[in-house]
Enzyme design. Structure first.
Site, short mmCIF file in Angstrom:
data_model
loop_
_atom_site.label_atom_id
_atom_site.label_comp_id
_atom_site.label_asym_id
_atom_site.label_seq_id
_atom_site.Cartn_x
_atom_site.Cartn_y
_atom_site.Cartn_z
N SER A 383 0.81 -1.20 0.00
CA SER A 383 0.00 0.00 0.00
C SER A 383 0.85 1.27 0.00
O SER A 383 1.52 1.57 -0.98
CB SER A 383 -0.94 -0.05 1.21
OG SER A 383 -2.19 0.48 0.89
N ASP A 394 10.35 5.79 -9.92
CA ASP A 394 9.93 6.50 -11.13
C ASP A 394 10.65 7.83 -11.31
O ASP A 394 10.89 8.27 -12.44
CB ASP A 394 8.42 6.72 -11.09
CG ASP A 394 7.62 5.43 -11.22
OD1 ASP A 394 8.23 4.41 -11.61
OD2 ASP A 394 6.42 5.44 -10.91
N LYS A 408 -0.87 -4.28 -3.28
CA LYS A 408 -2.14 -3.66 -2.90
C LYS A 408 -2.19 -2.25 -3.46
O LYS A 408 -1.46 -1.37 -3.02
CB LYS A 408 -2.31 -3.60 -1.38
CG LYS A 408 -3.61 -2.93 -0.95
CD LYS A 408 -3.69 -2.80 0.55
CE LYS A 408 -4.96 -2.06 0.95
NZ LYS A 408 -4.97 -0.67 0.49
#
Length: 627
Positions: A383, A394, A408
């Site tokens: 999560s 990224d 998740k």
């Protein structure tokens, strides 16, 4: 079938739960019959427990053929008892102790079954209903809602003691450092609580044989109030030695669940590097205190910022953020913490059903730490942990190390009900590169061997999990220089891991556990438990397996193979780095840490704090990111 479902829907809408209670009553009846039958069969032991080469037990419930009558049901029960007997025999349990162990186990299960009340059945029914939508939509009864608040705020009002039920007693496992119980010096680990009274002169209620959560409700209470406990000392079973102690409740800080730091010195050639390590167990925040305007409210973002500054003051050269076993938490907290390491810009995207994606940005200009950064993750990083790791990846801001994360990728909202709370999935989050982490998780830049079975642990193993998808990116790919650096580091790590004693040992453990997982019914290769005679015959080969990985790390460390287990213990493999004073520092690799965490998790599953079970059901289900 459709008619029955429609009738059930109508009953639920009208608030009628008769069917749920009837189903549970039948389950309770059958479960009690099985346990009483098992206890009766044990009275005749060893008669009827001889291994039979023609018997086998299907361990996969989906493949289990349902008994057609009571005779078939009792035959299945008897196999289950025989399976328990064989497991204890393979563990070298002495014969007299074997029967006593199983008798105690079955009696405790029967007692817990008989303690089930209407509130428990209601909770089971609501859990079944909410989980039909997705794995993270859930109902929290009042007790669990309070536990969830404590888990997020890392504080409670009580006496500060970890409690555990043992037979008919509630036993003190340990005292929370700095809590009222520890400060009083009146309560010790292993003491048993046999009575609880409120205030200076309230009646003391005998709690022997009570459910643990009911005793917890009596002990917890507002700050400044008094609770009186009747204590049976750890070293006595004599009722005459019961004494009464008085403790004033206070706020207890759960510091062991908060972010903490360490500075590790690592020598490379003639240079000593100072590496900061921040371990973040969850993305916590005291939302109520923040809402009320408390300037000193507790939050993970505040703690991490403070720890980074402290490590900088200590001369930190590089930073590691350890998110292993971090199951998530506040979406706002992870947004703020990510902003400490990236320039102003997008952190994560969120999209509700039928809505356009909205981007959550870091609006704070500059960074708190712009030096070398690594993020440690494992299969239980979920999560909010995945949001952080993905954003760092990224942006090309750091290197992610470990194993593929939980997967998740959903966002939940928590709403109050008249009795308890409802947590429901309202959106999915997406990386800034457009990919969802749902099911697939975050793939680390550098992969470590895993001791987890990814087919049994992770979002993909949960029923009704939502599918993976992707949306448009809001950021360009990481700079080429970063991608080249990651490839270089990956190659160096591959070379090092081939001969490093710790990685050799870890890979061997993973290889050893893989067939063990399949033997115990892990996906994807669920199969029948070995037949009794076969299990006894193969026992010697399996008994030697735990020692099998040891020669490889010993050889990698330049040591001779140990001639015996005792010799191996006298001359263990030297695991760890050598600092500038020649002292060995322990490596922070997954093997030792995972084993320790598994032991801690087993303890937490059996325990309860005086105001909160250390691992709530919400946390166990990876309750995740709340807005």
């Amino acid at each position: 079938m459709r008619g029955r479902i429609r009738a059930l829907d109508e009953d639920l809408e009208a608030g009628r739960l008769d069917l749920f209670y009837a189903v549970y009553a039948r389950f309770q009846q059958r479960r009690a019959e099985r346990l009483r039958a098992a206890l009766a069969w044990l009275e005749a032991y060893p008669e009827g427990f001889e291994p039979n080469g023609d018997q086998s037990l299907e361990t996969d419930p989906d493949k289990l053929e349902r008994p057609r009558d009571e005779a078939g049901l009792r035959a299945l029960w008897r196999k289950l008892v025989l399976n328990d007997v064989l497991n204890l025999k393979l563990a070298d349990t002495p014969e007299p102790e074997l029967v006593d162990t199983l008798r105690k186990r079955y009696r405790n299960q029967l007692k817990r079954l008989e303690e089930t009340n209407a509130d428990d059945v209601f909770e089971f029914a609501m859990a079944a209903l909410t989980h039909a939508y997705d794995p993270h939509t859930d109902y929290f009864p009042p007790r669990e809602a309070e536990n969830f608040d404590i888990h997020m705020s890392l504080s409670l009002e009580g006496i500060g003691a970890l409690l555990q039920r043992e037979d008919d007693y509630v036993k003190v496992v340990r005292l929370i450092p700095g809590g009222p119980a520890e400060r009083s010096r009146l309560l010790r680990p292993a003491d048993r609580i046999v009575g609880v009274g409120q205030g200076e002169d309230g009646e003391i209620v005998n709690v022997e044989g009570w459910r643990l959560d009911d005793v917890v409700d009596l002990i917890r209470g507002p700050k400044g109030t008094v609770v009186r406990l009747n204590i049976l000392p750890a070293d006595s079973n004599d009722p005459a030695r019961v004494r009464t102690i008085v403790i004033t409740r206070d706020t207890v800080r759960l510091e062991e669940q908060a972010a903490h730091k360490e500075l590790i010195e690592q020598r490379v050639g003639d240079t000593v590097y100072r590496i900061g390590l921040i371990t973040l167990p969850s993305f916590y925040v005291d939302q109520e205190a923040a809402f009320l305007g408390d300037p000193n409210y507790r939050s993970s973002a505040r703690d991490v910022a403070r720890l980074i500054r402290e490590l900088e003051d200590e001369g930190m050269d590089a930073l590691i953020i350890d998110l292993r076993n971090n199951g998530g938490g506040s979406l706002e907290e992870v947004r703020v913490i990510t902003g400490y390491f990236i320039p102003k810009g997008p952190v994560v995207q969120v999209r509700g059903s039928g809505e356009k994606p909205r981007v959550l940005n870091d609006t704070r200009p500059g960074t708190l730490w712009d030096g070398p950064l690594a993020v440690l993750v494992n299969r239980l990083s979920a999560s909010a942990s995945e949001i952080f790791a993905a954003a760092i990846q990224d942006w090309g801001r750091g290197v992610v190390l470990g194993e593929r994360t939980f997967g998740k990728g959903t966002v939940q909202t928590l709403d109050r009900l008249g009795d308890g709370r409802i947590k429901y999935t309202q959106a999915m989050f997406y990386r800034v590169n457009g990919d969802s982490t749902q099911l697939r998780g975050v793939e680390p830049d550098i992969v470590f061997p895993s001791l987890f079975d990814h087919d049994d642990i992770g979002e993909s193993a949960l029923p009704e999990a939502l599918p993976w998808d992707r949306i448009a990116p809001v950021i360009e790919a990481p700079p080429r220089a970063h991608r080249v650096l990651v490839e270089y580091l990956r190659g160096r790590q591959t070379e090092r891991a081939a001969t490093d004693p710790d990685f050799v040992y870890l890979r061997a453990q993973a290889e050893l556990l893989a067939p063990a997982a399949r033997r115990h019914g892990s996906a994807p290769e669920r199969s029948q438990a070995p037949r009794p005679a076969a299990r006894v015959r193969t026992r010697p080969a399996r008994a030697g397996q735990p020692l099998a990985p040891e020669p490889r790390p010993r050889a990698a460390a330049g040591l001779r193979r140990a001639g015996s287990l005792a010799a191996g213990r006298r001359h263990p493999v030297p695991r760890g780095r050598v600092d500038r004073r020649g002292r060995r520092r322990p490596r922070r690799l997954a093997a030792a840490r995972t084993a320790a965490l598994d032991r801690a998790a087993a303890l937490r599953a059996r325990s309860s704090r005086d105001a909160i079970p250390p691992t709530t059901r919400a946390e166990q289900r990876l309750g995740g990111d709340l807005e």
